[in-house]
Scaffold this active site. Structure first.
Site, short mmCIF file in Angstrom:
data_model
loop_
_atom_site.label_atom_id
_atom_site.label_comp_id
_atom_site.label_asym_id
_atom_site.label_seq_id
_atom_site.Cartn_x
_atom_site.Cartn_y
_atom_site.Cartn_z
N HIS C 58 0.81 -1.22 0.00
CA HIS C 58 0.00 0.00 0.00
C HIS C 58 0.85 1.27 0.00
O HIS C 58 0.34 2.36 0.27
CB HIS C 58 -0.90 0.04 1.23
CG HIS C 58 -1.85 -1.11 1.34
ND1 HIS C 58 -2.81 -1.35 0.39
CD2 HIS C 58 -1.98 -2.09 2.26
CE1 HIS C 58 -3.51 -2.42 0.73
NE2 HIS C 58 -3.02 -2.90 1.86
N HIS C 221 -7.48 -4.11 -1.48
CA HIS C 221 -6.75 -5.35 -1.72
C HIS C 221 -7.38 -6.08 -2.89
O HIS C 221 -7.11 -7.25 -3.12
CB HIS C 221 -6.81 -6.27 -0.51
CG HIS C 221 -6.46 -5.58 0.75
ND1 HIS C 221 -7.41 -5.02 1.57
CD2 HIS C 221 -5.28 -5.34 1.32
CE1 HIS C 221 -6.80 -4.46 2.60
NE2 HIS C 221 -5.53 -4.64 2.48
#
Ligand SMILES: Nc1ncnc2c1ncn2[C@@H]1O[C@H](COP(=O)(O)OP(=O)(O)O)[C@@H](O)[C@H]1O
Ligand SMILES: Nc1ncnc2c1ncn2[C@@H]1O[C@H](COP(=O)(O)OP(=O)(O)O)[C@@H](O)[C@H]1O
Ligand SMILES: [Mg+2]
Ligand SMILES: [Mg+2]
Ligand SMILES: [Mg+2]
Ligand SMILES: [Mg+2]
Lengths: 334, 218, 334, 218
Positions: C58, C221
């Site tokens: 991330h 995700h």
């Protein structure tokens, strides 16, 4: 190709509009030309004005680098196309505070012609002194003997940083140009491309590449590089890039460099730091000291995949410019 | 033959149309040699010109004014490499056409020769560098020679366009020395230069225009 | 899938190594656990420690946000997987300066369990007070009545910003937790995905999507969203995202917000600013004032395509946290 | 039957191998419901366990120590959701196995029941939430009941694994209520839960192990 755009014909206009509205404290659009953007806070009297520019699609390059410590204004071109003389001239007029304006741009035929025409017009029509420094950092783009034929890629960032700081230090036009040129002389870059970007208007890939290939030394508009090769590991890629750079510029044990590992658009920061890891290892092995590192998307090519490595060899003067704080919408350094 | 300002504007409008048709092809050539945008750039520029033709230029009768506006409009809309190149061409042509509402054959010859020379001067390219100069220089040379020999403009222009075509084709087999593609070295061989191609298209469009619009060309 | 990596199994280790070496003045790795990173400068005595963390992939989230004005330390998980309690506990011990530590993370089953276990261990074994605030900003992930079931996405950035500032202001643990929770309560996000990312170890796309489709409300995700729809223009996408947010939280005329238009990884800044342009238009039309805007890649999903919009409704207290300067390797605000 | 510590370690090694084989399948299930990493996570975790088995644990004879190390190693290597879940399972099992070099049938029953309860407690999921609890709870219930009825461990465990399989299959037809997939709503129907699947694989591996390794099980 999937883009988050409206009519592809309007991408640059709409980006600029969004940008100016997002950061009204930082940047404003000139009424005379909507491709002419300047720092929202007036340039200091007698400070040399720093003007940058080039094609769009390289964001944060170039409009992202207008702000304290970097550029005073930017002329915004179409996608991957030099701006025309008009916005360059308008920015020049807006940011000249009596000490002249320095144009910083990459060594591309289009930019050379358009900035050249604008400089002539500034001199003849507006009586503004203009200096220029071109980025020619890409070692892959011409042999060493022809450095002045090389194109500018991510190393432009260091040139902006150096010239922006020099202007802030209160140096005069000649000094700012000298330091910008020295920054360019001391800077070398080389990149690899793994996947193309897509021009919004055509939807076509900027270059073709096989599933297991990479383009070594490609330009950041997708211009082909030195050779196509099989896709390598991050370590091998870093080896190749750094070694080609160090074969081109002598940096001896104990000397200091600034490092930039630049993503071309769609390469995750994870990958960039993995590349950086190896760059640091190689430099350490050679006893070259890293003074400061920049890792991220500094000059991109839309959603192109790949990265470049840039080294700038430092002396006291350039180190001072690296340390100088910056406050731009897309880049801040304390 | 003679070309009125409205004829000149009609010609420019046909260029606008032609560029829309050839846009993809020009991009394809540029993808192989440069950054793939030549067709897009030409389209942006000529669409801006089209806009001027339909508005500010609609009532303008000075061919010089028309031509200079075309050049400046094109330049401002596109920047890039071809902006200054073609703009300089049209602005040099404008010097010949200044204050004229009608261009005679001599004017037209001078116009196109000045156009070609302007491009060359701006870009500092030589024949053999794989640029639009490979189209424009043989074109201009042939035009001058043929005019001097035959005196017949349409025939001379036709010869010149043939020379332009030959020049354009020659760019396939040479290594690029100017512009983005100059970094390609050997890899540039085999592909025709996009600028040389668009230049040929413009010239051959003019030939086609004067042939098929004898009504408009006084 | 082309990545600039070495052995895919080592991507997190190598990224962390590169990161720590790139920014030695900012960040250091604890000897006790190499997934435990803390600010290179010691946390001030008696300042509440701010601990962030979550899966890797991330970036800049989460390790990029350790620095002055934001987090004091980070626990780094595998790709898209919560860190285990061990590095969380080690960071906790390192950054506790007697005033306790606040854990900030997204509301995912894995994170809840691992951070929960670490908090218990900190309390029982180390006698360190731990507070927690979870991000639940994604309006697409559960109905309004079940806000506490929602997952955290890009809005985490505002929560870090708020809590980081509050800790810097010298507030105690309860106050920092209160402000972090208020930031979360006032924050809403929603995103669209246009192309998947690829897990380095599997090489498989995180989700499947047609050439002309987008996933509305997807998680970062790659968790599927509310619905798949035809790919829309940037304006239509912005309309959808902002309208869904404003249907969820009341923001009335004259109120102020902070805006974040976040790229998921491979979406160019050009596209993000085009989306921002429309977001600004909608808010303006409604008389909602934009106090400050952030546009760029703040919390990504490797090379995923798409973006999210986040609004944080401001009051005086939150505005002060937004203004507070920050100096992290991947985010600096003056 | 009885299971020695080296038997227990061999079982864990077989899990390691099995997970490598099923990795892609587990990822594929998770791609449809979650973030596509369940196989990768299991592999990372069990590879770390393998490393411990071959090193620190090679000479350890306390089944409790083996089991707690397996749990902690798995947890530290993976974090994520399944880290705390499976780790809690193995750590609860370790309580039963503490200070024992051999596990008898009663120990093994208690071990696996504690394992299943530990996972449930950690995750706070109920049967029907579409998680590994759908595999583990019916498994543990059946194991206890069958042991009480038949007293024969292998047969009872075989019944329990059948119940586990049924539980696993049931996850196909229900809407997820826990974990990442819970945001999917109706879209989660039709896909089997990855955690329920990996849990079933571990249990059925144990059944297979005790059946085919009667030599090692004293
Ligand atoms: N110095 C030059 N002189 C003449 N023509 C040039 C020169 N540099 C480039 N060109 C022409 O410009 C063309 C490329 O135009 P275009 O793709 O529109 O611009 P850019 O290279 O900025 O993307 C080339 O094919 C070539 O014919
Ligand atoms: N609260 C919970 N209780 C029991 N099992 C759970 C819970 N949350 C998730 N799971 C299980 O974890 C599995 C997902 O594991 P994995 O993909 O490895 O972790 P992550 O969701 O962090 O990526 C799900 O299939 C489900 O069986
Ligand atoms: Mg171009
Ligand atoms: Mg081009
Ligand atoms: Mg995961
Ligand atoms: Mg998963």
């Amino acid at each position: 190709m999937k883009k988050l755009v409206n009519n592809p014909v309007n991408v640059v206009e709409e980006m600029v509009e969004g940008y100016v509205r997002a950061h009204p404290d930082y940047i404003k659009q000139l009424q005379s030309n909507d491709r002419a953007l300047v720092n929202a806070r007036e340039t200091k009297e007698n400070k040399v004005g720093i003007l940058i520019g080039g094609g769009s699609g390289h964001e944060p390059g170039f409009l992202g680098y207008v702000g304290e410590g970097m550029a005073d204004g930017v002329a915004v071109g179409n996608i991957f196309a030099s701006p025309s003389p008009d916005p360059i001239l308008e920015v020049t007029k807006a940011i000249d505070k009596g000490a002249g304006v320095v144009y910083l741009y990459g060594n591309y035929a289009g930019d050379v012609m358009n900035f050249g025409m604008a400089a002539e017009m500034a001199d003849l029509e507006e009586d503004i002194k203009v200096g220029m420094a071109l980025a020619t950092d890409d070692v892959a783009s011409a042999p060493k003997e022809e450095k002045d034929k090389r194109r500018g890629i991510a190393g432009e960032f260091f040139i902006y940083k150096a010239a922006g700081a020099a202007a802030d230090f209160g140096y005069d036009l000649e000094e700012v140009v000298r330091i910008a040129k020295k920054a360019n002389q001391n800077t070398r870059s080389m990149g690899v491309g793994t996947s193309p970007c897509y021009l919004p208007q055509t939807g076509e890939p900027s270059f073709e590449i096989g599933d297991n290939e990479m383009e070594i030394g490609l330009g950041h508009h997708g211009e082909p590089g030195i050779e196509k090769g099989p896709l390598e590991t991050a370590d091998k890629i870093a080896d190749r890039l750094v070694n080609d750079i160090l074969a081109d510029i002598e940096i001896t044990k104990g000397e200091e460099v600034a490092v930039l590992v630049n993503g071309l658009g769609s390469t995750p920061k994870m990958d960039l730091y993995i590349v950086y890891r190896r760059v640091e290892q190689i430099l350490s092995e050679r006893g070259i000291k890293i003074y400061r590192s920049y890792v991220g998307d500094y000059i991109t090519s839309l959603e192109m995949g790949g990265c470049s490595v840039t080294l700038m060899k430092l002396d006291k003067e350039l180190t001072d410019t690296i340390d100088h704080p910056v406050n731009c919408p897309m880049f801040v350094q304390k | 033959m003679e070309l009125t300002s409205s004829g000149l504007k009609d010609f420019f409008k046909e260029v606008v149309e032609m560029i829309e048709k050839e846009k993809d092809y020009l991009c394809e050539l540029d993808r192989k040699l440069g950054d793939g945008d030549h067709g897009v750039t030409m389209s942006i520029g000529w669409q801006a010109v089209n806009n001027k033709l339909n508005n500010e230029l609609a009532d303008i009768e000075d061919c010089g004014k028309v031509s200079i506006t075309v050049g400046k409009t094109f330049l401002n809309a596109v920047g890039s490499s071809v902006g200054p190149l073609y703009a300089t061409g049209f602005m040099r042509g404008a010097k010949i056409a200044k204050n004229k509402t009608v261009l005679n054959e001599r004017d037209l010859t001078e116009y196109w020769v000045a156009f070609a020379k302007g491009v060359k001067e701006r870009g500092q390219a030589e024949v053999g560098d794989k640029t639009m100069v490979d189209t424009l220089e043989p074109f201009a040379n042939t035009l001058e020679v043929s005019i001097n020999n035959s005196q017949e403009f349409e025939a001379a222009f036709s010869d010149a366009v043939k020379a332009a075509e030959k020049g354009m084709n020659s760019t396939k087999d040479i290594i690029s020395k100017k512009g983005r593609s100059s970094r390609l070295g050997d890899r540039s061989i085999g592909v025709q230069d996009p600028g040389a191609t668009s230049a040929y298209f413009i010239l051959s469009k003019f030939l086609h225009f004067i042939k098929s619009n004898s009504a408009k060309t006084v």
